[in-house]
Design a protein around this motif. Sequence first.
Motif, mmCIF file in Angstrom:
data_model
loop_
_atom_site.group_PDB
_atom_site.id
_atom_site.type_symbol
_atom_site.label_atom_id
_atom_site.label_comp_id
_atom_site.label_asym_id
_atom_site.label_seq_id
_atom_site.Cartn_x
_atom_site.Cartn_y
_atom_site.Cartn_z
ATOM 1 N N ALA A 127 -45.584 -29.154 83.353
ATOM 2 C CA ALA A 127 -46.742 -29.989 83.675
ATOM 3 C C ALA A 127 -46.393 -31.462 83.600
ATOM 4 O O ALA A 127 -46.781 -32.265 84.468
ATOM 5 C CB ALA A 127 -47.890 -29.661 82.729
ATOM 6 N N ILE A 128 -45.641 -31.833 82.556
ATOM 7 C CA ILE A 128 -45.273 -33.243 82.377
ATOM 8 C C ILE A 128 -44.318 -33.704 83.473
ATOM 9 O O ILE A 128 -44.496 -34.775 84.054
ATOM 10 C CB ILE A 128 -44.638 -33.446 80.990
ATOM 11 C CG1 ILE A 128 -45.671 -33.197 79.891
ATOM 12 C CG2 ILE A 128 -44.062 -34.861 80.865
ATOM 13 C CD1 ILE A 128 -45.093 -33.131 78.499
ATOM 14 N N LEU A 129 -43.315 -32.912 83.771
ATOM 15 C CA LEU A 129 -42.350 -33.287 84.810
ATOM 16 C C LEU A 129 -42.992 -33.369 86.188
ATOM 17 O O LEU A 129 -42.633 -34.214 87.003
ATOM 18 C CB LEU A 129 -41.188 -32.288 84.833
ATOM 19 C CG LEU A 129 -40.261 -32.274 83.624
ATOM 20 C CD1 LEU A 129 -39.207 -31.178 83.780
ATOM 21 C CD2 LEU A 129 -39.586 -33.627 83.427
ATOM 22 N N GLU A 130 -43.944 -32.484 86.454
ATOM 23 C CA GLU A 130 -44.613 -32.453 87.753
ATOM 24 C C GLU A 130 -45.826 -33.379 87.816
ATOM 25 O O GLU A 130 -46.495 -33.457 88.840
ATOM 26 C CB GLU A 130 -45.041 -31.017 88.070
ATOM 27 C CG GLU A 130 -43.883 -30.033 88.209
ATOM 28 C CD GLU A 130 -42.960 -30.391 89.342
ATOM 29 O OE1 GLU A 130 -43.454 -30.880 90.384
ATOM 30 O OE2 GLU A 130 -41.736 -30.209 89.189
ATOM 31 N N ILE A 179 -53.278 -27.883 83.230
ATOM 32 C CA ILE A 179 -52.808 -26.527 83.495
ATOM 33 C C ILE A 179 -53.371 -25.577 82.447
ATOM 34 O O ILE A 179 -53.706 -26.003 81.340
ATOM 35 C CB ILE A 179 -51.265 -26.432 83.482
ATOM 36 C CG1 ILE A 179 -50.730 -26.765 82.072
ATOM 37 C CG2 ILE A 179 -50.630 -27.315 84.545
ATOM 38 C CD1 ILE A 179 -49.317 -26.303 81.832
ATOM 39 N N ALA A 180 -53.476 -24.318 82.803
ATOM 40 C CA ALA A 180 -53.816 -23.291 81.833
ATOM 41 C C ALA A 180 -52.521 -22.806 81.187
ATOM 42 O O ALA A 180 -51.536 -22.554 81.876
ATOM 43 C CB ALA A 180 -54.523 -22.131 82.520
ATOM 44 N N VAL A 181 -52.489 -22.731 79.854
ATOM 45 C CA VAL A 181 -51.290 -22.281 79.155
ATOM 46 C C VAL A 181 -51.457 -20.835 78.701
ATOM 47 O O VAL A 181 -52.571 -20.320 78.618
ATOM 48 C CB VAL A 181 -50.974 -23.183 77.941
ATOM 49 C CG1 VAL A 181 -50.554 -24.562 78.416
ATOM 50 C CG2 VAL A 181 -52.158 -23.273 76.992
ATOM 51 N N SER A 182 -50.321 -20.197 78.417
ATOM 52 C CA SER A 182 -50.301 -18.760 78.119
ATOM 53 C C SER A 182 -50.540 -18.462 76.640
ATOM 54 O O SER A 182 -49.819 -17.669 76.029
ATOM 55 C CB SER A 182 -48.964 -18.167 78.558
ATOM 56 O OG SER A 182 -48.763 -18.375 79.932
ATOM 57 N N THR A 183 -51.502 -19.137 76.070
ATOM 58 C CA THR A 183 -51.879 -18.851 74.687
ATOM 59 C C THR A 183 -53.330 -19.235 74.477
ATOM 60 O O THR A 183 -53.854 -20.128 75.163
ATOM 61 C CB THR A 183 -50.994 -19.622 73.693
ATOM 62 O OG1 THR A 183 -51.325 -19.235 72.363
ATOM 63 C CG2 THR A 183 -51.188 -21.128 73.833
ATOM 64 N N ASP A 214 -56.696 -25.024 78.256
ATOM 65 C CA ASP A 214 -56.115 -25.910 79.274
ATOM 66 C C ASP A 214 -55.404 -27.067 78.583
ATOM 67 O O ASP A 214 -55.912 -27.625 77.595
ATOM 68 C CB ASP A 214 -57.195 -26.477 80.188
ATOM 69 C CG ASP A 214 -57.785 -25.411 81.103
ATOM 70 O OD1 ASP A 214 -57.146 -24.349 81.250
ATOM 71 O OD2 ASP A 214 -58.880 -25.645 81.652
ATOM 72 N N PHE A 215 -54.247 -27.425 79.092
ATOM 73 C CA PHE A 215 -53.432 -28.531 78.566
ATOM 74 C C PHE A 215 -53.483 -29.684 79.549
ATOM 75 O O PHE A 215 -53.214 -29.516 80.744
ATOM 76 C CB PHE A 215 -51.985 -28.063 78.382
ATOM 77 C CG PHE A 215 -50.995 -29.163 78.126
ATOM 78 C CD1 PHE A 215 -50.915 -29.776 76.883
ATOM 79 C CD2 PHE A 215 -50.129 -29.588 79.133
ATOM 80 C CE1 PHE A 215 -50.002 -30.776 76.643
ATOM 81 C CE2 PHE A 215 -49.210 -30.591 78.908
ATOM 82 C CZ PHE A 215 -49.138 -31.195 77.660
ATOM 83 N N SER A 216 -53.831 -30.884 79.064
ATOM 84 C CA SER A 216 -53.945 -32.069 79.914
ATOM 85 C C SER A 216 -53.112 -33.202 79.335
ATOM 86 O O SER A 216 -53.501 -33.824 78.342
ATOM 87 C CB SER A 216 -55.413 -32.514 80.017
ATOM 88 O OG SER A 216 -56.230 -31.480 80.508
ATOM 89 N N LEU A 228 -49.866 -24.202 70.955
ATOM 90 C CA LEU A 228 -49.775 -25.290 71.929
ATOM 91 C C LEU A 228 -49.234 -26.552 71.271
ATOM 92 O O LEU A 228 -48.365 -27.233 71.829
ATOM 93 C CB LEU A 228 -51.148 -25.568 72.540
ATOM 94 C CG LEU A 228 -51.241 -26.802 73.451
ATOM 95 C CD1 LEU A 228 -50.271 -26.695 74.627
ATOM 96 C CD2 LEU A 228 -52.674 -27.007 73.945
ATOM 97 N N ASP A 229 -49.718 -26.863 70.077
ATOM 98 C CA ASP A 229 -49.272 -28.079 69.397
ATOM 99 C C ASP A 229 -47.797 -27.993 69.009
ATOM 100 O O ASP A 229 -47.056 -28.967 69.156
ATOM 101 C CB ASP A 229 -50.122 -28.323 68.150
ATOM 102 C CG ASP A 229 -49.933 -29.723 67.600
ATOM 103 O OD1 ASP A 229 -50.212 -30.696 68.315
ATOM 104 O OD2 ASP A 229 -49.478 -29.849 66.449
#
Length: 378
Positions: free
Chosen positions: A74-77, A82-86, A127-129, A92-93
């Motif tokens: 997500a950061i590189l793009e 994005i929705a994360v798999s957890t 979701d990760f933003s 996530l942290d």
Amino acid sequence: MKPLKKIRAVVLLLLVVCVFSGCDLTVWKNTPDIAKKKEIERSDLKIESISQEEYVYQTLDEETKVVYDEVLNAILEHKKTIAVSTNDKEILDIAYNAVNADYGELFWISGYMYTQHYRGDNITGIDFSPSYTMKKEERQKTQKKIDERVKEILKGISPSDSDYNKVKYIFEVLVKQVDYNPGAKNNQNIISVFLNRETVCQGYACATQYLLDLLGVQSAIVTGKADGEAHAWNLVKMDGEYYYVDTTWGNSRYFNRNSAEEKYVNYNYLGMNSEEISISHQAETVFELPECIASRDNYYVHEGLYFDKWDPDAIGKIYRQAWQGKEKKVAVKFSTQELYEMAVDFFIREEQIANYCDGITTMYYIEDREQKILSISF
């Protein structure tokens, strides 16, 4: 033995400076223009990792690795969300902080936000933003400027050099060319290092990791405290063994004979083991650190400046070479406190250094009793 001469010996006041700001520790990885391009490919099932050789990534469990890859992608793009798999915000942290530790160059981001989705009382997704500090177009322009500076730096070292030579070279370049300034702009990322040439400990650690990665040397950013203050330094793998490197503390100053501050490269913090660095540094990481016990690529051991037995003639020879050379300064490390005290007594208090340095009338010295290092400047 020559008759002793009255020598004016002056203790130099060592100033080791490091202030870590309260900003998020944001740390990152290879951008396309300098290193070989790395890409993450998404399938319906997983993201293929580009980080398999990174230290922190290797310490994670499989679930956290998947989230790590999603966060990095997500950061590189430059994705907004994005929705994360957890469904676990703690995972996530950990994943985000692990990316921070493995990747030193993502200057366009600072922190993140997350959104939890519920169905009744049950969390159904997160979701990760990423929080970006600039738009993608500005990021690309800034990257080009950084690339030019980095290419210039890397001209001075060969990819075929040893790990030790690469680490020592990057350590010296950053200390000599970048000033410590707690008021520096962008001091939590590599912009401050490569474009402004002034930074704080986080900037030094990010730049060290980034440059070593480009040279093929595994490195991670370690955060915690040093002498009670928030700080950042590096874990580095040299010749198959792990060591610690603190570039910030390598940028030292002392009061010279004119009572003015003088900057110098302090090699005490190049290639330290766990016991040595724990004297002043306490890591606070989400990942496990190795027990660093190797000594071969410690600066003093590698350069023949380390003594585990009393040999005044061999030590005196090192001081003589410095006295006759251009640098006019050298430091020697001892294995025990007893040997260190013997050296201070013999060369400084008893002024026996006169028997190895013809014509000496004045010398300046720095005592580092904790690390058992005696530095002399002529």
